[in-house]
Structures are given as structure tokens and as C-alpha cells.
Write an enzyme that holds these catalytic residues in place. Structure first.
Site, PDB file in Angstrom:
ATOM      1  N   TRP A   1       0.790  -1.297   0.036  1.00 19.34           N
ATOM      2  CA  TRP A   1       0.186  -0.008   0.108  1.00 19.34           C
ATOM      3  C   TRP A   1       0.803   1.270  -0.129  1.00 19.34           C
ATOM      4  O   TRP A   1       0.356   2.410  -0.252  1.00 19.34           O
ATOM      5  CB  TRP A   1      -1.023   0.110   1.209  1.00 19.34           C
ATOM      6  CG  TRP A   1      -0.221  -0.305   2.518  1.00 19.34           C
ATOM      7  CD1 TRP A   1      -0.214  -1.505   3.217  1.00 19.34           C
ATOM      8  CD2 TRP A   1       0.469   0.412   3.270  1.00 19.34           C
ATOM      9  NE1 TRP A   1       0.357  -1.291   4.231  1.00 19.34           N
ATOM     10  CE2 TRP A   1       1.075  -0.465   4.323  1.00 19.34           C
ATOM     11  CE3 TRP A   1       0.832   2.052   3.190  1.00 19.34           C
ATOM     12  CZ2 TRP A   1       1.897   0.368   5.467  1.00 19.34           C
ATOM     13  CZ3 TRP A   1       1.651   2.343   4.225  1.00 19.34           C
ATOM     14  CH2 TRP A   1       2.066   1.723   5.423  1.00 19.34           C
TER      15      TRP A   1
ATOM     16  N   ARG B   1       6.769  -1.520 -11.277  1.00 27.96           N
ATOM     17  CA  ARG B   1       8.107  -2.022 -11.150  1.00 27.96           C
ATOM     18  C   ARG B   1       7.846  -3.824 -11.108  1.00 27.96           C
ATOM     19  O   ARG B   1       8.905  -4.188 -11.635  1.00 27.96           O
ATOM     20  CB  ARG B   1       8.501  -2.015  -9.687  1.00 27.96           C
ATOM     21  CG  ARG B   1      10.030  -2.092  -9.434  1.00 27.96           C
ATOM     22  CD  ARG B   1      10.743  -1.344  -8.413  1.00 27.96           C
ATOM     23  NE  ARG B   1      10.605  -1.885  -7.137  1.00 27.96           N
ATOM     24  CZ  ARG B   1      10.792  -1.319  -5.954  1.00 27.96           C
ATOM     25  NH1 ARG B   1      11.378  -0.365  -5.959  1.00 27.96           N
ATOM     26  NH2 ARG B   1      10.709  -2.048  -4.801  1.00 27.96           N
TER      27      ARG B   1
ATOM     28  N   LYS C   1      -2.577  -8.457  -7.573  1.00 27.48           N
ATOM     29  CA  LYS C   1      -3.341  -8.572  -6.314  1.00 27.48           C
ATOM     30  C   LYS C   1      -2.983  -7.193  -5.481  1.00 27.48           C
ATOM     31  O   LYS C   1      -1.883  -7.238  -4.825  1.00 27.48           O
ATOM     32  CB  LYS C   1      -3.313  -9.580  -5.530  1.00 27.48           C
ATOM     33  CG  LYS C   1      -4.552  -9.551  -4.270  1.00 27.48           C
ATOM     34  CD  LYS C   1      -3.859 -10.065  -2.963  1.00 27.48           C
ATOM     35  CE  LYS C   1      -3.201  -9.209  -2.136  1.00 27.48           C
ATOM     36  NZ  LYS C   1      -3.595  -7.972  -1.854  1.00 27.48           N
TER      37      LYS C   1
ATOM     38  N   GLY D   1       6.453  -6.742   0.417  1.00 27.80           N
ATOM     39  CA  GLY D   1       5.673  -6.525   1.799  1.00 27.80           C
ATOM     40  C   GLY D   1       6.644  -7.186   2.921  1.00 27.80           C
ATOM     41  O   GLY D   1       7.759  -6.886   2.947  1.00 27.80           O
ATOM     42  N   SER D   2       5.980  -7.677   3.979  1.00 27.21           N
ATOM     43  CA  SER D   2       6.437  -7.939   5.168  1.00 27.21           C
ATOM     44  C   SER D   2       7.336  -9.206   5.021  1.00 27.21           C
ATOM     45  O   SER D   2       7.016 -10.080   4.252  1.00 27.21           O
ATOM     46  CB  SER D   2       5.508  -8.123   6.339  1.00 27.21           C
ATOM     47  OG  SER D   2       4.707  -9.026   6.451  1.00 27.21           O
TER      48      SER D   2
ATOM     49  N   GLU E   1      10.938  -8.861  -1.983  1.00 20.59           N
ATOM     50  CA  GLU E   1      11.279  -7.655  -1.581  1.00 20.59           C
ATOM     51  C   GLU E   1      10.658  -7.345  -0.297  1.00 20.59           C
ATOM     52  O   GLU E   1       9.401  -7.012  -0.083  1.00 20.59           O
ATOM     53  CB  GLU E   1      11.034  -6.712  -2.473  1.00 20.59           C
ATOM     54  CG  GLU E   1      11.687  -5.295  -2.580  1.00 20.59           C
ATOM     55  CD  GLU E   1      11.459  -4.385  -1.620  1.00 20.59           C
ATOM     56  OE1 GLU E   1      11.644  -4.214  -0.200  1.00 20.59           O
ATOM     57  OE2 GLU E   1      10.330  -3.552  -1.835  1.00 20.59           O
ATOM     58  N   LEU E   2      11.382  -7.751   0.768  1.00 20.98           N
ATOM     59  CA  LEU E   2      10.755  -7.624   2.156  1.00 20.98           C
ATOM     60  C   LEU E   2      11.026  -6.556   3.044  1.00 20.98           C
ATOM     61  O   LEU E   2      11.318  -5.629   2.680  1.00 20.98           O
ATOM     62  CB  LEU E   2      10.894  -9.212   2.699  1.00 20.98           C
ATOM     63  CG  LEU E   2      10.631 -10.290   1.860  1.00 20.98           C
ATOM     64  CD1 LEU E   2      11.152 -11.662   2.479  1.00 20.98           C
ATOM     65  CD2 LEU E   2       9.243 -10.324   1.243  1.00 20.98           C
TER      66      LEU E   2
ATOM     67  N   ARG F   1      10.459  11.013   4.243  1.00 19.60           N
ATOM     68  CA  ARG F   1       9.718  10.632   2.902  1.00 19.60           C
ATOM     69  C   ARG F   1       8.666   9.548   3.233  1.00 19.60           C
ATOM     70  O   ARG F   1       8.775   8.558   3.958  1.00 19.60           O
ATOM     71  CB  ARG F   1      10.606  10.058   2.142  1.00 19.60           C
ATOM     72  CG  ARG F   1      10.221   9.663   0.464  1.00 19.60           C
ATOM     73  CD  ARG F   1      11.196   9.011  -0.176  1.00 19.60           C
ATOM     74  NE  ARG F   1      10.536   8.670  -1.496  1.00 19.60           N
ATOM     75  CZ  ARG F   1      10.874   7.730  -2.004  1.00 19.60           C
ATOM     76  NH1 ARG F   1      11.808   6.850  -1.425  1.00 19.60           N
ATOM     77  NH2 ARG F   1      10.591   7.033  -3.535  1.00 19.60           N
TER      78      ARG F   1
ATOM     79  N   GLU G   1      11.088  -3.032  12.084  1.00 22.40           N
ATOM     80  CA  GLU G   1      11.065  -1.880  11.114  1.00 22.40           C
ATOM     81  C   GLU G   1       9.880  -1.081  11.821  1.00 22.40           C
ATOM     82  O   GLU G   1       8.722  -1.530  12.013  1.00 22.40           O
ATOM     83  CB  GLU G   1      10.418  -2.621   9.898  1.00 22.40           C
ATOM     84  CG  GLU G   1      10.428  -1.701   8.669  1.00 22.40           C
ATOM     85  CD  GLU G   1      10.158  -2.458   7.414  1.00 22.40           C
ATOM     86  OE1 GLU G   1      10.721  -1.872   6.329  1.00 22.40           O
ATOM     87  OE2 GLU G   1       9.432  -3.432   7.479  1.00 22.40           O
TER      88      GLU G   1
END
Length: 487
Positions: free
Chosen positions: A162, A171, A186, A240-241, A262-263, A290, A393
Site C-alpha cells: 500500500w 516495477r 493483487k 511486503g513484510s 522484496e521484504l 519521505r 521496522e
């Protein structure tokens, strides 16, 4: 005093909120819908079709039916469709920016920046589509010739986050289409509208039906599980996570799917004793604030050598304190809301725990502004080494500053994490920068700059930040298989 709040009503830009399957809009099979909220106000801005597992299988059927024809489409034709999509997104940049700001909350200025950045992936991979290479060599034995060609992996499932609802889609869509793969996207439940608008852009650009489908859903796990269990799907790409990424990797095993993950990140920001402090503060503001800190590349942990710690921290505190918080659609806003109440409360707990453990709250720390999901830009210093805020994070506008004795301590602390996506370094010494970069356990490093993403560079991490690369010449390889032909 506020500026004029500019909202994006999907109906005013002609956006349908149905599913996009096989080149057409359609409601969910069971008629289900869900609401999309403006995170600054909690007001419902759209009601969107809620895809089911059956809808997902319909999308995969459409994708599989045209996979061979799309793969056989001339690279130049695929390139021209991507280029046309780039031009349409650019022409409709303000529609996209207002929509992103309304459903995600980022400031209009940052939303416009995302549109420009996201569109560039379409242009970049339009150019890469006609440069897919191979090789032809003589066998060392002299017995024949070796020819290696590249072929598309097949239908792809792309699961997007999101926080950058356009750019994280382009991408993945850009290289997939350039390589000759069909793709099902999705989007995140919080921000489906941007991707639905992009589907309409591709339709206008001449993309054949079935090549791209978009499935907003509140049943993300079920939809992903259904698609990944079908042998017609050949790849899944996810941003995402780390926790969700691990589940997807396990689920990919039964069909031996190609995966790109890509976590999460926990980016260190190192300020060494010879750094230009004014530039380091500028870089820190960009790397931390940012998107309200809601970026996987956001600087989380600031390791500053003790000789410059006070100067840097005081200057950063003053800059953070001056930020204006408000709706992203207000042109005067510097930092918008967090994506939802759950995330705002999570950030608040991280700050509270750090203060309880001994950290000093220099700026901010407050939560709440009416009905929106706001958290005040915050600076902590004197953060203890074992604080949870240094291990997790943050995904919010919170900077945690730790004073270190020297370069070696900074590097050791920077690497003391399970993650390894991005890192930042400020020093005036080129040789020192090269030495420290070589020691940092991250997939990307920014030297004397706070924003590192570039469509022409490979984006990705190591360790529990995932594997695979997006963007650059490497990005399209994630969607291609090598085929060896013995002659």
C-alpha cells in the site's frame, strides 16, 4: 492555516471500482464489496469489488489462455504498449497523484513524485523489452555449438503493498510484460484504486485482454493460496513484510514457482566524524520522513559518532519539529497520516517502549489528530542498544539516534539485524566510504544521499530482506528462463 484540500473522487475521473479480468470490468462473482478509506479522515472514498478465489481462477484462466500468444508477440510491439502506457500515465499524472494521496495519505508533492517514478518503470522496461539477449558459442570440446535463449517464465502473480500503490505495481508489471509474461496483480486492500486506474491505462494503451488482471480483495491469503496451488501459475513476486514473504515462499514449494521477494528493512544511517553535518541532516530528513517513514528503505537507526552527535541530533530535531502534519491532500502538509489506526498504534508502542527503556524523547511522540491516523514526527536519542525500536521496522515518522564511539562500532551496530535491504553513509572520504560500504551487509547503500531508488538500478536486499532484484538490467531477468539449445 490550511491550504485547499484536494480530494480524488474515483467517479470524477471515470474510474470503475469493479475487478479487472480478461480486459473488462466485472463485479466479484459473489457480489461482494469492501470500502476504501481516506486515512486522514476515515471517510469512505470508494466501494470496491471484493475478489473471491473463483474470480482469481477466472483471471488465471484468462492469463493462461493468452500466455503463448503474448510471449510470441514481437518485442517491439510489447515495447510500444509499455511506452504508450508510460505516456498515458504521464498525461494523467494529476489524476493518479490525487488518487494516491486520497487512498494512501501521502502528500500531494510526494504522490506526484511517485507518479513520475512509477511511470519511469514503464518507460525503462519498454526499452528493455527489445534488449533481451542470449549467446551463441562453440562448445569447448568442438563437438557442436551452444545457443542460449531467454524465454518468459509464464503467468505471474504480483502482490503489491500500500505504501507506493503505483510504483510497486509498475516495477513488477513493466518487466513481466516486457519479458512476455501475463500477470495478475493483487493490490493491497488499503489502496486498490490506483492499480484499477492503471489497468484502464493499459487497456487504452492496447494491451490484449487477459494479459493483465487486477484483483482487489479482502481475502488475500485465500486468493494467493488458490493461485499458487494451480500449476498454470509459474511465478510469484511480492513486496511486503518478511513474515508474509516467508509464508509465500513456503507456499511456492509445491509448484516450484519462481519467486522474487522484496521484504522488510531496518536501514542504518551512519554519520561518521568527517561528515558534512548539514548535508547529513538533509539526507536524514529524506531517508526518514519521505512518505511519513512508510518505506522499506526508510532510515530507522541513526548511528552517529560521538564527536558530531550533538550537532547532528540538535539540527535534526529542529528540522523534525518544524514539519507540518495534516491530510496529504492539503498542499501545505509535510507529513501525512499513517495508513491505518493499527499502524499508528504500533508506532506509538515502539516509541513508548523505547522511552520506558531509557531513550530520551526530543521531539514529537504524540498520536492522534481528530479521526485520522496521524503520528507526530518524532526524534529519540540516547536509545539503548537492546531497544525494540532498533530491532523492528518502524514504518513511521520516528528517528532513533544512537551515539557510537567510532566507525567500527557504527558498522558492527549497523549489521546487528536480521535485515539487509538498504543502508546510508555520510563521510567526506571516498576511500573510507568504499571501505565501509564493503562491510555493510545490505543490498543497497547510499553514500552522501538520502534517496537511493533508481529505475536503472537493481533494487533488493539480502538476508531476511528477501531475494531477487527489481529495476535495472537485472529486473527483467526475474521473469525469464534460460533455454540451452545444443547444435
Amino acid at each position: 492555516m490550511s491550504g485547499t484540500v484536494i480530494t480524488a473522487d474515483p467517479t470524477t475521473i471515470g474510474l470503475s471500482t469493479d475487478l479487472w479480468i480478461d480486459g473488462r470490468r466485472r463485479p466479484a462473482m459473489d457480489g461482494g464489496e469492501f470500502s476504501v478509506h481516506d486515512p486522514a479522515t476515515e471517510v469512505v472514498i470508494a466501494t470496491v469489488a471484493d475478489a473471491t478465489a473463483e474470480d482469481a481462477l477466472d483471471a488465471l484462466t484468462a492469463a493462461a489462455a493468452v500466455q503463448d500468444s503474448w510471449a510470441a508477440t514481437a518485442p517491439r510491439e510489447r515495447s510500444e504498449i509499455l511506452r504508450s502506457a508510460f505516456e498515458i500515465v504521464s498525461e494523467r499524472s494529476e489524476d493518479f497523484a490525487r488518487l494516491i494521496s486520497s487512498e494512501m495519505g501521502k502528500t500531494l508533492a510526494e504522490a506526484r513524485g511517485e507518479v513520475a517514478y512509477g511511470a519511469e518503470y514503464l518507460r525503462w522496461f519498454a526499452e528493455e523489452a527489445v534488449r533481451i539477449d542470449g549467446r551463441f558459442t562453440r562448445s569447448p570440446s568442438g563437438a557442436g555449438q551452444i545457443m542460449v535463449t531467454k524465454v518468459p517464465v509464464g503467468p505471474v502473480l504480483a502482490i503489491t503493498p500500500w505504501n507506493f500503490p503505483l510504483a510497486m505495481g509498475t516495477r513488477k508489471i513493466g518487466p513481466a510484460l516486457a519479458a512476455g509474461c501475463t500477470i495478475i496483480v493483487k493490490p493491497a486492500e488499503d489502496t486498490p484504486l490506483t492499480m484499477l486506474l492503471l489497468a484502464e491505462v493499459f487497456d487504452a494503451a492496447g494491451l490484449p485482454p487477459g494479459v493483465l488482471s487486477v484483483l482487489p480483495t479482502t481475502s488475500s491469503a485465500l486468493v494467493a493460496e488458490t493461485l499458487m496451488g494451480d500449476p498454470r501459475l509459474r511465478k510469484v513476486t511480492f513486496t511486503g513484510s518478511t513474515a508474509v514473504g516467508k509464508v509465500l515462499v513456503r507456499s511456492s514449494a509445491d509448484q516450484l514457482l519462481r519467486t522474487s521477494m522484496e521484504l522488510g528493512g531496518n536501514a542504518p544511517f551512519l554519520v561518521l566524524d568527517d561528515a558534512d553535518i548539514a548535508e547529513a541532516v538533509d539526507g536524514a530528513m529524506a531517508a526518514k520522513m519521505r512518505n511519513g517513514g512508510q518505506a522499506c528503505t526508510a532510515a530507522n537507526r541513526f548511528y552517529v559518532t560521538e564527536s558530531v552527535a550533538s550537532e547532528f541530533t540538535d539540527a535534526l530535531a529542529a528540522r523534525i519539529a518544524a514539519l507540518r502534519v495534516g491530510p496529504g491532500t492539503d498542499p501545505l502538509t509535510d507529513v501525512g497520516p499513517l495508513i491505518n489506526r493499527r499502524q499508528a498504534e504500533r508506532v506509538a508502542r515502539l516509541v513508548e517502549d523505547a522511552v520506558t527503556d531509557g531513550a530520551r524523547l526530543r521531539v514529537g511522540g504524540a498520536i492522534g489528530m481528530g479521526e485520522g491516523h496521524f503520528f507526530a514526527p518524532t526524534l529519540l536519542d540516547q536509545v539503548p542498544a537492546d531497544a525494540r525500536i532498533l530491532r523492528e521496522e518502524i514504518f513511521g515518522p520516528v528517528a532513533a539516534v544512537v551515539t557510537v564511539a567510532d566507525e567500527d562500532e557504527a558498522v558492527v551496530a549497523a549489521n546487528a539485524t536480521d535485515y539487509g535491504l538498504a543502508g546510508y553513509l555520510y563521510t567526506r572520504d571516498v576511500d573510507r566510504a568504499a571501505h565501509v560500504c564493503a562491510r555493510m551487509a545490505t543490498g543497497m547503500v547510499g553514500i552522501n544521499r538520502g534517496i537511493i531508488s533508481d529505475v536503472a538500478a537493481p533494487f533488493g536486499g539480502v538476508r531476511q530482506s528477501g531475494f531477487g532484484r527489481e529495476g535495472g538490467a537485472e529486473g527483467i531477468e526475474e521473469y525469464l528462463d534460460a533455454k540451452y539449445i545444443a547444435i
